[in-house]
Design a protein around this motif. Structure first.
Motif: not given
Lengths: 138, 177
Positions: A13-17, A10-11, A19, A7
């Protein structure tokens, strides 16, 4: 099963600015709400009247600028309510748990405490407050 | 005379997603909550998934279907609970659309499911809260509960965002293979 480590990766990798911006502002928002509704007494109305209600009768009004002790007969016995320096509290009640006495001073408009066994509730009302302290909308 | 209804692929997809959301909503309502008003909001995962994968029109259909049908099943149709649920669902979807547009205007990379989930949870909670305050309990003391509700909304929003992110990732890697 999804492990915690997976988890987290994944978080990450995928957290964008966007977010991060959203989460930070959400945390700020909730902290500010705690401050605003719990600790900042200035934005809440100053109280000038004490409403004392027994059971379903109409609330009786007492001015807060006169220091006095009110003795009111409740369902199971007398209750003593003290008004002092614009604040009000129960100083004695005939109930067993004494929650109303431990609630201590009411100082801000809208503050309410009640002695359920004795069927007495007190709350503060301010003329500056735009809401009734007790009445509900039908 | 036989009534013939032509359905598209998109209709089937929405029906499937709505069915999933309704089942989750109903199962979730069977569990007692530690504090009235606080629920994990797992049905929101489906709405969020639909919003990210298929756009806001599909998400609106799915969430309206969920609110109406699950209230019919639970027997709360047109009751205060239904009104709260509907206002929460609509406000959260509106703010999702608003923020998507906002980040588009700012030329920023759109948030992942986690950011969207936090937005949806906060707006869902505040929508319900204001309706509850305005119509049912118009007492100023109610606002002392708002910070607690918003804190839980943020935490549970992050959890449901992570779940949605995992679902999206799994589905994308499945379709790529």
């Amino acid at each position: 099963m999804v492990s915690l480590a997976k988890v987290l990766t994944i978080s990450k990798e995928l957290l964008t600015p966007a977010d991060i911006l959203i989460i930070i502002s959400a945390v700020f928002l909730s902290t500010w709400l705690y401050y605003f509704f719990w600790f900042d007494n200035n934005q809440q109305g100053k109280a000038d009247t004490l409403l004392v209600q027994y059971a379903e009768s109409l609330p009786q009004e007492y001015p807060l600028n006169q220091d006095q002790i009110i003795n009111i007969q409740g369902h199971i016995g007398p209750s003593l309510i003290e008004i002092k320096q614009g604040k009000a509290r129960f100083i004695h009640s005939s109930c067993r748990n004494q929650f109303c006495v431990f609630h201590s001073w009411l100082s801000v408009s809208g503050d309410t405490t009640a002695c359920l066994p004795n069927r007495i509730s007190i709350s503060l009302k301010g003329t500056s407050s735009q809401y009734d302290a007790i009445a509900g909308r039908q | 005379m036989k009534l013939h209804l032509t359905t598209t692929h998109q209709d089937h997809r929405i029906a499937l997603l709505a069915a999933l959301a309704i089942s989750i909503h109903i199962i979730e309502s069977a569990f007692p909550s530690p504090l009235p008003g606080i629920k994990p909001g797992l049905a929101n995962v489906i709405t969020l998934f639909t919003f990210i994968m298929y756009g806001w029109r599909a998400a609106l259909q799915v969430s309206l279907l969920r609110v109406i049908i699950s209230s019919l099943v639970l027997g709360t149709f047109l009751s205060p609970t239904f009104l709260l649920s509907l206002s929460g669902a609509l406000l959260s979807l509106c703010s999702l659309i608003f923020f998507q547009f906002l980040f588009h205007l700012l030329h920023m990379k759109p948030p992942s499911a986690i950011g969207y989930a936090v937005i949806a949870a906060i707006s869902h909670m505040s929508g319900q809260f204001f309706i509850a305050w305005y119509f049912f309990i118009p007492h100023p003391g109610l606002f002392k509960l708002l910070p607690i509700f918003i804190t839980f909304a943020v935490l549970l929003g992050i959890v449901s965002g992570i779940i949605t992110q995992l679902i999206i990732k799994t589905i994308k890697s499945d379709t790529n293979q």
